[in-house]
Design an enzyme around this catalytic site. Sequence first.
Site, PDB file in Angstrom:
ATOM      1  N   ASP A 191       0.872  -1.174   0.000  1.00 55.88           N
ATOM      2  CA  ASP A 191       0.000   0.000   0.000  1.00 55.88           C
ATOM      3  C   ASP A 191       0.908   1.223   0.000  1.00 55.88           C
ATOM      4  O   ASP A 191       1.608   1.491   0.982  1.00 55.88           O
ATOM      5  CB  ASP A 191      -0.886  -0.018   1.239  1.00 55.88           C
ATOM      6  CG  ASP A 191      -1.870   1.148   1.284  1.00 55.88           C
ATOM      7  OD1 ASP A 191      -1.761   2.068   0.444  1.00 55.88           O
ATOM      8  OD2 ASP A 191      -2.744   1.137   2.171  1.00 55.88           O
TER       9      ASP A 191
ATOM     10  N   SER B  91      -2.454  12.470 -15.653  1.00 56.40           N
ATOM     11  CA  SER B  91      -3.806  12.542 -16.201  1.00 56.40           C
ATOM     12  C   SER B  91      -3.955  13.861 -16.947  1.00 56.40           C
ATOM     13  O   SER B  91      -3.258  14.836 -16.638  1.00 56.40           O
ATOM     14  CB  SER B  91      -4.849  12.454 -15.086  1.00 56.40           C
ATOM     15  OG  SER B  91      -6.141  12.787 -15.564  1.00 56.40           O
TER      16      SER B  91
ATOM     17  N   TYR C  67      -8.658  16.006  -6.817  1.00 55.70           N
ATOM     18  CA  TYR C  67      -8.008  15.088  -7.755  1.00 55.70           C
ATOM     19  C   TYR C  67      -7.195  15.868  -8.782  1.00 55.70           C
ATOM     20  O   TYR C  67      -6.033  15.532  -9.059  1.00 55.70           O
ATOM     21  CB  TYR C  67      -9.058  14.218  -8.454  1.00 55.70           C
ATOM     22  CG  TYR C  67      -8.475  13.339  -9.535  1.00 55.70           C
ATOM     23  CD1 TYR C  67      -7.683  12.258  -9.195  1.00 55.70           C
ATOM     24  CD2 TYR C  67      -8.708  13.603 -10.882  1.00 55.70           C
ATOM     25  CE1 TYR C  67      -7.133  11.439 -10.186  1.00 55.70           C
ATOM     26  CE2 TYR C  67      -8.162  12.808 -11.871  1.00 55.70           C
ATOM     27  CZ  TYR C  67      -7.381  11.718 -11.513  1.00 55.70           C
ATOM     28  OH  TYR C  67      -6.829  10.933 -12.489  1.00 55.70           O
TER      29      TYR C  67
ATOM     30  N   LYS D 219      -2.992  15.862  -9.527  1.00 57.89           N
ATOM     31  CA  LYS D 219      -2.360  15.579 -10.818  1.00 57.89           C
ATOM     32  C   LYS D 219      -1.541  16.775 -11.319  1.00 57.89           C
ATOM     33  O   LYS D 219      -0.520  16.594 -11.987  1.00 57.89           O
ATOM     34  CB  LYS D 219      -3.416  15.164 -11.839  1.00 57.89           C
ATOM     35  CG  LYS D 219      -4.051  13.798 -11.522  1.00 57.89           C
ATOM     36  CD  LYS D 219      -2.986  12.715 -11.386  1.00 57.89           C
ATOM     37  CE  LYS D 219      -3.565  11.342 -11.134  1.00 57.89           C
ATOM     38  NZ  LYS D 219      -2.527  10.287 -11.039  1.00 57.89           N
TER      39      LYS D 219
END
Length: 292
Positions: A105, A189, A204, A208
């Site tokens: 993880d 992304s 998010y 990125k």
Amino acid sequence: MALPDERVAVVTGASSGIGAAVAYQLQEAGFTVVALARRLDSIAEAVDGARLAARAREQQRSAGQGQAGKGPGLLHCFRRDRQGKRAAAEAAGPEPGNLHCLACDVRQEAAVLRAFAWVREHLGRVHVLVNSAGVGGARSLAGFDDSISEDWNRILDVNILGLSICTREAIKLMNEAGVEDGHIVHICSVAGHVMPIVPEYSMYHASKHAVRVLTEGLRKELVAAKSRIRVTEVSPGMVKTNFFEATSNGEELWSAPHLFPEDIASAVLYAVNSPSHVQIHEIIVKPVGEEF
């Protein structure tokens, strides 16, 4: 310990989607692959699923080209080799490498340290790190939903801190082992290239954008150290994975133009296989017709 001529790649987030596709393609290219993910029991199955899916789609494309009469087949391509020196082994490509699956993880620094300690002990080096682990989701910045701070922490811990810790440990091992042609690949992304379209995805997007900053910062740090280690950021558009299905209505999404995980894995292989003097710093991969 890996054989002297074996190249070793570590891939995070390898239990699904892009990570599994990257692990498969690197393995097929002859790398010994260490596939990391939280769900150990899912990694090998996901990599095998990526192999089957990629081959099925390739067969569909080949069948379509055959019906349209477009382009020579593989046999014709080799017949057109005027040198006539390609051996059957070259035509078949490299032997697939080994696949090692480890539970890790990336939110837990101790787990990352254990994983790289295993690589150091059993393989001795790493040539390529692909940071593919990533999470997202709609989380209100203004408290207009039931999100909690842990939701933000998860995005930032995986997409930024986990990526950074894995990068640090990979470069340390590269330097220890005298690997001069190492390569760090961050899966970013298109969200890192634009302002948020849906405001609830701002955290998010922020993560990125941070990956792009970290990519350039790392490149400059490596240049200052006169290191030959390269760094590449690959930014996909819409890709058909369970990442989006976990955060929205996937069935509606797939009616829009989209890519497949192997498309992004191919971009990673392109960067990794470039000549050692070539720095592929950034690749944006979008499906034809994507509107944003």
